[in-house]
Design a protein around this motif. Structure first.
Motif, PDB file in Angstrom:
ATOM      1  N   ALA A   1       2.894 -42.279  28.698  1.00 34.37           N
ATOM      2  CA  ALA A   1       2.395 -40.987  29.070  1.00 34.37           C
ATOM      3  C   ALA A   1       2.797 -40.682  30.485  1.00 34.37           C
ATOM      4  O   ALA A   1       2.900 -39.497  30.724  1.00 34.37           O
ATOM      5  CB  ALA A   1       1.163 -41.181  28.832  1.00 34.37           C
ATOM      6  N   VAL A   2       2.508 -41.653  31.345  1.00 33.74           N
ATOM      7  CA  VAL A   2       2.810 -41.586  32.881  1.00 33.74           C
ATOM      8  C   VAL A   2       4.186 -41.268  33.386  1.00 33.74           C
ATOM      9  O   VAL A   2       4.552 -40.634  34.049  1.00 33.74           O
ATOM     10  CB  VAL A   2       2.039 -42.520  33.721  1.00 33.74           C
ATOM     11  N   PHE A   3       5.216 -42.274  32.775  1.00 31.41           N
ATOM     12  CA  PHE A   3       6.455 -42.531  33.176  1.00 31.41           C
ATOM     13  C   PHE A   3       7.544 -41.422  32.505  1.00 31.41           C
ATOM     14  O   PHE A   3       8.536 -41.007  33.034  1.00 31.41           O
ATOM     15  CB  PHE A   3       6.886 -43.834  33.289  1.00 31.41           C
ATOM     16  N   TRP A   4       7.272 -41.491  31.076  1.00 36.48           N
ATOM     17  CA  TRP A   4       8.498 -40.956  30.539  1.00 36.48           C
ATOM     18  C   TRP A   4       7.922 -39.352  30.049  1.00 36.48           C
ATOM     19  O   TRP A   4       8.920 -38.585  30.179  1.00 36.48           O
ATOM     20  CB  TRP A   4       8.777 -41.672  29.353  1.00 36.48           C
ATOM     21  N   TRP A   5       6.859 -39.285  29.451  1.00 35.26           N
ATOM     22  CA  TRP A   5       6.191 -37.871  29.214  1.00 35.26           C
ATOM     23  C   TRP A   5       5.491 -37.162  30.182  1.00 35.26           C
ATOM     24  O   TRP A   5       5.227 -36.079  30.089  1.00 35.26           O
ATOM     25  CB  TRP A   5       5.029 -38.197  27.890  1.00 35.26           C
ATOM     26  N   HIS A   6       5.294 -37.683  31.171  1.00 30.74           N
ATOM     27  CA  HIS A   6       4.685 -37.092  32.407  1.00 30.74           C
ATOM     28  C   HIS A   6       3.528 -36.076  32.052  1.00 30.74           C
ATOM     29  O   HIS A   6       3.169 -35.151  32.528  1.00 30.74           O
ATOM     30  CB  HIS A   6       5.840 -36.082  33.072  1.00 30.74           C
ATOM     31  N   LYS A   7       2.492 -36.673  31.000  1.00 31.24           N
ATOM     32  CA  LYS A   7       1.274 -36.247  30.839  1.00 31.24           C
ATOM     33  C   LYS A   7       0.182 -37.075  31.504  1.00 31.24           C
ATOM     34  O   LYS A   7      -0.287 -37.936  30.824  1.00 31.24           O
ATOM     35  CB  LYS A   7       1.230 -36.307  29.347  1.00 31.24           C
ATOM     36  N   LYS A   8      -0.475 -36.335  32.487  1.00 35.95           N
ATOM     37  CA  LYS A   8      -1.433 -37.023  33.198  1.00 35.95           C
ATOM     38  C   LYS A   8      -2.900 -37.139  32.394  1.00 35.95           C
ATOM     39  O   LYS A   8      -3.439 -38.086  32.290  1.00 35.95           O
ATOM     40  CB  LYS A   8      -1.819 -36.609  34.553  1.00 35.95           C
ATOM     41  N   GLY A   9      -3.179 -36.155  31.577  1.00 29.89           N
ATOM     42  CA  GLY A   9      -4.206 -36.033  30.757  1.00 29.89           C
ATOM     43  C   GLY A   9      -4.025 -37.246  29.592  1.00 29.89           C
ATOM     44  O   GLY A   9      -5.367 -37.930  29.268  1.00 29.89           O
ATOM     45  N   LEU A  10      -3.101 -37.466  29.221  1.00 30.27           N
ATOM     46  CA  LEU A  10      -2.896 -38.247  27.927  1.00 30.27           C
ATOM     47  C   LEU A  10      -2.873 -39.713  28.374  1.00 30.27           C
ATOM     48  O   LEU A  10      -3.296 -40.543  27.746  1.00 30.27           O
ATOM     49  CB  LEU A  10      -1.523 -37.809  27.506  1.00 30.27           C
ATOM     50  N   ALA A  11      -2.479 -39.907  29.854  1.00 37.91           N
ATOM     51  CA  ALA A  11      -2.507 -41.080  30.144  1.00 37.91           C
ATOM     52  C   ALA A  11      -4.162 -41.631  30.565  1.00 37.91           C
ATOM     53  O   ALA A  11      -4.216 -42.917  30.143  1.00 37.91           O
ATOM     54  CB  ALA A  11      -1.897 -41.307  31.569  1.00 37.91           C
ATOM     55  N   ILE A  12      -4.706 -40.699  30.881  1.00 35.24           N
ATOM     56  CA  ILE A  12      -6.275 -40.860  30.909  1.00 35.24           C
ATOM     57  C   ILE A  12      -6.941 -41.363  29.617  1.00 35.24           C
ATOM     58  O   ILE A  12      -7.542 -42.125  29.783  1.00 35.24           O
ATOM     59  CB  ILE A  12      -6.870 -39.787  31.815  1.00 35.24           C
ATOM     60  N   ILE A  13      -6.514 -40.427  28.711  1.00 34.42           N
ATOM     61  CA  ILE A  13      -7.150 -40.565  27.425  1.00 34.42           C
ATOM     62  C   ILE A  13      -6.784 -42.032  26.954  1.00 34.42           C
ATOM     63  O   ILE A  13      -7.473 -42.750  26.385  1.00 34.42           O
ATOM     64  CB  ILE A  13      -6.570 -39.621  26.544  1.00 34.42           C
ATOM     65  N   PHE A  14      -5.392 -42.550  27.262  1.00 38.59           N
ATOM     66  CA  PHE A  14      -5.037 -43.694  26.678  1.00 38.59           C
ATOM     67  C   PHE A  14      -5.797 -45.065  27.751  1.00 38.59           C
ATOM     68  O   PHE A  14      -5.934 -46.044  27.111  1.00 38.59           O
ATOM     69  CB  PHE A  14      -3.382 -43.978  26.670  1.00 38.59           C
TER      70      PHE A  14
END
Length: 176
Positions: free
Chosen positions: A114-127
């Motif tokens: 989520a952080v490095f490939w998708w660049h989705k910060k909110g998704l990274a926090i959810i994970f």
């Protein structure tokens, strides 16, 4: 308990007789295993705390995800020093821990994706939150009846109605 005191004080007497079967015939001594467990576990906690602190820096979400995930991996791998890596893997994939293990490992990987490939910060926090929950559920599986107690506690909390709902129910009953 006496054995733990001897290990912590540095006195390792006749350690090889009873512990070789317990420690899966490893080349590490009991005191070495305890020391590396503590070092690895403390390092994992330190990485997780450092990652949480880095979250508030500009662009810190990447550092947060890496350090938080690294901290969870270190904390998880610290138990390999206590029981050995093969026994740890066998226990991780026992039927009682299988779902928690899979969710935890998936969340570790998906956080970084989520952080490095998708660049989705909110998704990274959810994970990361899911990592925490899965790691907690996995960890309490080693404590007898702990999962049952947690489920019962949440069930009881969900069954009791909130105060504003009870007041409204009584008001509705008084009106009719």
């Amino acid at each position: 308990m006496d054995k733990l005191r001897r290990v912590l004080s540095g006195q390792e007497e006749n350690e090889e007789l009873g512990l070789t079967t317990v420690l899966d015939s490893s080349t590490l001594s009991y005191s070495t295993r305890i020391k590396w467990f503590i070092i690895c576990f403390a390092g994992g906690i330190l990485c997780s705390i450092l990652g949480s602190a880095l979250l508030f820096l500009p662009g810190g979400i990447k550092l947060f995800a890496v350090f938080y995930t690294l901290g969870n991996v270190m904390a998880l791998s610290s138990t390999c020093f206590l029981m050995g890596p093969l026994k740890q893997l066998k226990r991780m994939f026992e039927p009682t821990r299988l779902i928690a293990t899979i969710v935890m490992l998936l969340c570790l990987a998906l956080t970084l994706c989520a952080v490095f490939w998708w660049h989705k910060k909110g998704l990274a926090i959810i994970f990361c939150i899911l990592q925490f929950l899965a790691m907690t559920w996995y960890s309490i599986s080693y404590i007898p009846f702990a999962r049952d107690a947690v489920v019962k506690c949440f069930t009881t909390c969900m069954q009791s109605s909130p105060a504003w709902l009870r007041t409204r129910e009584h008001t509705d009953l008084d009106v009719t």
